[in-house]
Structure formats: C-alpha cells, structure tokens
Design a protein around this motif. Sequence first.
Motif, PDB file in Angstrom:
ATOM      1  N   VAL A 128      31.767 -12.543 -24.049  1.00  0.00           N
ATOM      2  CA  VAL A 128      31.183 -14.252 -24.183  1.00  0.00           C
ATOM      3  C   VAL A 128      31.077 -15.128 -25.222  1.00  0.00           C
ATOM      4  N   THR A 129      30.549 -14.225 -26.095  1.00  0.00           N
ATOM      5  CA  THR A 129      30.080 -14.413 -27.605  1.00  0.00           C
ATOM      6  C   THR A 129      31.818 -14.250 -28.083  1.00  0.00           C
ATOM      7  N   VAL A 130      32.647 -13.491 -28.531  1.00  0.00           N
ATOM      8  CA  VAL A 130      33.851 -13.493 -28.942  1.00  0.00           C
ATOM      9  C   VAL A 130      35.125 -14.309 -28.490  1.00  0.00           C
ATOM     10  N   SER A 131      34.794 -14.849 -27.341  1.00  0.00           N
ATOM     11  CA  SER A 131      35.895 -16.070 -26.549  1.00  0.00           C
ATOM     12  C   SER A 131      34.866 -17.501 -27.455  1.00  0.00           C
ATOM     13  N   VAL A 132      33.497 -17.472 -27.192  1.00  0.00           N
ATOM     14  CA  VAL A 132      33.061 -18.522 -28.420  1.00  0.00           C
ATOM     15  C   VAL A 132      33.703 -18.901 -29.397  1.00  0.00           C
ATOM     16  N   THR A 182      26.894 -18.997 -32.068  1.00  0.00           N
ATOM     17  CA  THR A 182      27.021 -18.704 -31.214  1.00  0.00           C
ATOM     18  C   THR A 182      25.712 -18.579 -30.617  1.00  0.00           C
ATOM     19  N   ILE A 183      24.533 -17.431 -31.228  1.00  0.00           N
ATOM     20  CA  ILE A 183      22.879 -18.189 -30.675  1.00  0.00           C
ATOM     21  C   ILE A 183      22.423 -18.873 -29.746  1.00  0.00           C
ATOM     22  N   VAL A 184      22.673 -19.456 -30.741  1.00  0.00           N
ATOM     23  CA  VAL A 184      21.728 -21.195 -30.480  1.00  0.00           C
ATOM     24  C   VAL A 184      23.202 -21.358 -29.472  1.00  0.00           C
ATOM     25  N   VAL A 185      24.289 -21.701 -29.434  1.00  0.00           N
ATOM     26  CA  VAL A 185      25.100 -23.244 -28.676  1.00  0.00           C
ATOM     27  C   VAL A 185      25.257 -21.853 -26.987  1.00  0.00           C
ATOM     28  N   GLU A 186      24.665 -20.626 -27.432  1.00  0.00           N
ATOM     29  CA  GLU A 186      24.723 -19.721 -25.912  1.00  0.00           C
ATOM     30  C   GLU A 186      23.683 -20.860 -24.872  1.00  0.00           C
ATOM     31  N   GLN A 187      22.685 -20.969 -26.213  1.00  0.00           N
ATOM     32  CA  GLN A 187      21.405 -21.018 -25.421  1.00  0.00           C
ATOM     33  C   GLN A 187      21.686 -23.006 -25.129  1.00  0.00           C
ATOM     34  N   VAL A 188      22.511 -23.656 -26.071  1.00  0.00           N
ATOM     35  CA  VAL A 188      22.335 -25.117 -25.361  1.00  0.00           C
ATOM     36  C   VAL A 188      23.407 -24.738 -24.020  1.00  0.00           C
ATOM     37  N   PHE A 189      24.829 -24.461 -23.859  1.00  0.00           N
ATOM     38  CA  PHE A 189      25.454 -24.386 -22.827  1.00  0.00           C
ATOM     39  C   PHE A 189      25.434 -22.561 -22.030  1.00  0.00           C
ATOM     40  N   GLY A 190      23.922 -22.621 -22.023  1.00  0.00           N
ATOM     41  CA  GLY A 190      23.702 -21.636 -20.609  1.00  0.00           C
ATOM     42  C   GLY A 190      24.732 -20.726 -20.324  1.00  0.00           C
TER      43      GLY A 190
END
Lengths: 313, 279
Positions: free
Chosen positions: A96-100, A253-261
């Motif tokens: 997930v993180t690598v894709s983002v 991505t740590i922060v953005v993952e939080q925004v978009f679940g």
Amino acid sequence: MPFVLRRLLAVAPTVLVVATVTFIALQVIPGDLVVVMLGMDARAEDVARLRQEFGLDRPLVVRYMGWLAGIARGDLGTSVAYREPVARLIAARLPVTVSVAFAAMLVAVALALPLGVVAARRAWSGLDLAVLAGSQLGLAVPTFWLGILLLLWLAAAVPIFPLQGYAPLFRDPLEWSRHLVLPAVALGVDRAAALLRLVRASLLEEMNRDYVRTARGKGLGDGFVVRRHVLRNALIPVLTVAGLQLGYLLAGTIVVEQVFGLPGLGRLLLQAIYARDLVVVQGVVLVVAVMFTLLNLLVDLLYAAVDPRIAYD
Amino acid sequence: MRQRHNLPLLIGATLVCLIAASAVFAPLLTPHDPTAIDPAGRLAPPGGEHPLGTDRLGRDVLSRILYGGRVAVVVGGVAVAIGAGAGVSLGLISGYQAGRLDAVLMRAIDGLMAFPALLLAIMVVAALGPGHIQTMAAVGIVLIPTFARLARAQTLAVRGQEFVHAARALGATDGRIVLTHILPNVAGPLLIQATVAFSGAVLAEASLSYLGLGTQPPVASWGGMLQEARDVLFVGPWMAIWPGVAIALAVLGWNLLGDGLRDMLDPRMRRATRRRAVR
C-alpha cells in the motif's frame, strides 16, 4: 575498487547506524518500557511476564546484539497488540505504502517536467512568474490539508473517487488506481512544486552552455535544441533529486494514509504508537529508514550510469 | 543602478509579522475563549458572532486559529532554537577542529540524516510520548543535521583565512576565534537556513498534531483542529478549511522571507540568472 562495489559496501555501516539509532531511541525511553507498553495500572505478573518475553531482564548490550541478529534473519520481533510477527505485519502493508509513494512520484514528475520546461523557456515572463508563484503555494500547502480539500471538493462531488480505503493491485487494478488517485495528488503536488523549481533552474543553467550556442548556430530550432540536447543534460540533477524525493514520499505517506484511511505502513506505525506497541514501531521505522537508504544507493548508481562524465575513481 | 524591490522579502516579512502579531494579540482580537465549550452553539456556520464558525464542541474557530498561531510560533521558535543551537555548535566545533572529532561527529550526523525527517520526528515522539514540549524536542532534533552540515561547511571555508590566522597570532583562544571571528562570518547562510527551518518546523508541528502526536487537546493547534475536523468534514467544512489556510500562509511567509533574505544577502545569484535568461 570500482565505484559500484565501494558504494554497496558503504551501505552496510549506514544500515547498522540506522538500526542502532532506532534501537537506542525506543529502548532507552524514559520509564520502564513494559509499564509504558501496558500502562500504569498493569498487574505485576503481566509486567513480569512481558519483561521476560521481551528479554528485558537481560542487559541492554545483549538485547542490542539479539536485535541485530534478528534483523539479519529477517525477524523483527512479535507485536504485543497483534500477537503476530512484526515482519509479517509489515509485509502485508508495504504494498500500500509503496503504491502510494510511486503514484505520488508519478504525479510529481508529470507536473514538474512540463511546467519546469515551459517556465525555463519563457524565463521571467508572466507565465514563468505564475508557475513560480504556484510552486511557492504548492510548497506551503500541507499534504494532509490538500488531501482533506480533495476529499471535500472532489471525492464528494465526483463519485469516481472513493472517499476511503484501498484495493489490492492484483485483485482489481482499476479499483486500485481509483483509490490511489487522490492520495497521489495530495502527496505529489508538494514534491512537484520542489521538483519544478529544480527543472527550471537546471534548464536555465544548461541553456547558456556553448554546445547550445553551437546547436543554435547550426540553425536548429529552439524546441529541437531543448528536446534533443538541453533536456538530456538538464535532467541529470533532476533525476537525483527525484530519487531522493521518493524516499521522502515514503515518510510522507504516513500522514496521507491517515487522511484517506489507507491500510499502509503509516497506519500500522500510528496504531502501534497509540497502542504503545513499541516492537512494531521499531520495526516499521527500521524498514522505512532502510528503504530510504537503499533508494539513496540506487540513485547514486543510476547517477553514475546516466552521466558518463562522472568518473568515480 | 536602479534599486529593485525584493518582493519575496516584502510579502514574506508582512505575512510573518501578521501571524506573529495575531498570535501575540490574540486575546485583544477575539472576545471568545478558544477552549470555552458551548453545546448549544456547536457546528454553527461562519457569520455573525463567529466569523469563521464554531467546531463540534461549539468553540469559536477564529479564536482557536489565533491561539493556534501561538503554538505554531512557539513550537517553531523553540524547535529552531534547539536545532540551530545544537547543530551550529556541532558544526562549528567539527569544522574548526577537523580531524578525528570531525569524523566522529559527522558520522553521527549522517546517522540522523539516514532517516526521513518526518519519520525521525515521529520516532522521537513515540519514544518521549505525545505533547507539544515533546514535539519541540522532536522537531528540534530533526533540524540539527542540516544546521550542523551547513555550519561545518561554512567554517571549513573561512578557518584558513588570514583574519583567523591574525586572531590566533594575537593570542586569541580557540573559543574566542570561533565565537567572535568565525561565527559572524558564517551567520548569513545560517540565518537563511533558520528562516526556512522555521517553515519546516511549523509544518512538522501541524503534521504531528494532525496525527494526534503533537499538541494535545484542548489546547488549540492548527494541525489538531484539522484532525478534529475529520469526523465532521461534510457537516462543518469550515473547520477543515481555515486552519489549513493559516498553516499555508505561515509556511508561505517563512519560505518567502527565506528566499528574500537569500536574494538580499547573495544578490549575485538572482542577477546572474536573470541576465542569462535574456537571450
């Protein structure tokens, strides 16, 4: 010694330093590690059991050597909250993180290259100044706020973009890309702003070189000179910085993952911090930092490959 | 030659002064207590008594933004002071002494630089626990390597110059040479770096608070306000818009101030680029 071999050998000490800093930061924390993990009102027998389970009754040096030996075997310990090996938890969330991060890089390059070239070719025109002003704004807008605005204005208005969640690439590539668009834009715009300034500056620098004057003197058109001659040279520093940006995007991505679940490494890290699951925190920080180090290595190797003028002897 | 206006410096300084002034004079600018809960007036849209609306606990958004500016300025200021204080000291010592001490210090700095900045900050907060004091320490630690590298490079460039030899010949001690002769000569680039670092610190504090690791409720912080807005995004969108505007303006202000200072202290750079661009 050849450059590639020397550079590869230099990675080992860096990884060791990274592992050591991670270990020290999370082992030598104020207070008792187990009490921190279980909370102040934990039962004495639970504290004693966990202390033994994590080997906290052993000296720090022994634990450190054990941690390093574990890393060498790919064993990052067992999560307190999930009761699962940390390596397995990380492996499940890494895609997930690598894709983002890659999708954001794509957005950054797709925006920065054309805008940077246009700005450099019309240097100090109204268009150039507008692009520069836009890049200042892009740098100032926090990624998570842009993410929230995209959710508010785009995801709600245009139903093609889902509000939250993720779909694995191999199960449904279309769903996967639909889920990635907004996070990638939120994360990519800021990096695009930084990259485009570099593309512009690098291009301006190259356009004053003798070979460009010669090419123009031969009667070649401006567009042709830029495409065939200038861009190739101007993009070398851009490539380096873009590679380094990818490492920063991994952290971003740590922060953005939080925004978009998004269920990526960032989510895992934060949940581990909230749950005081320090073994997971340690593992995730180590994996991201090692990936960052390896990306730097890759950029260095690529740099030597694309620019034959660089002699690393 | 005609004096050219330094637009980035002007806009940057104006924005920074406005934000600093609104943070200092927050109690005079708004009649509302930023932490006063009003269940009857929750999620009121912008207008009337609450120009930017209220949040889900009925607190005035404008007051919280103004008081949040205090957190941003204080956390940014202290973090930059920690980063610059420790970083510049290490850099000066490293660059002036050279040799084995320099090698050891620089390897330690390389170790810190092996982590992406935000990840390092999160790790420090994970170790120290959430809170705005911890955030200052975390962001300060993250800023150390850049200051140390820059100070070391600048020191290496001037340590062999004649005025340093002259000071030594006159019997000045190492400490005196570094503090009264080298530091003033390397201060320009460090000042620019401090300005840019301030914008990074504001952004980092907002990010950490958004993740729930920085400033803790009920203290108002811009990142924390955005986190609170997440659950009521579509009911009270104003909660998600104005704190973000405040962060963007603060970061823009400090970035432009840094750019403007760079132009002012190194005017050759800008003029050279302009001249070359004219074909």
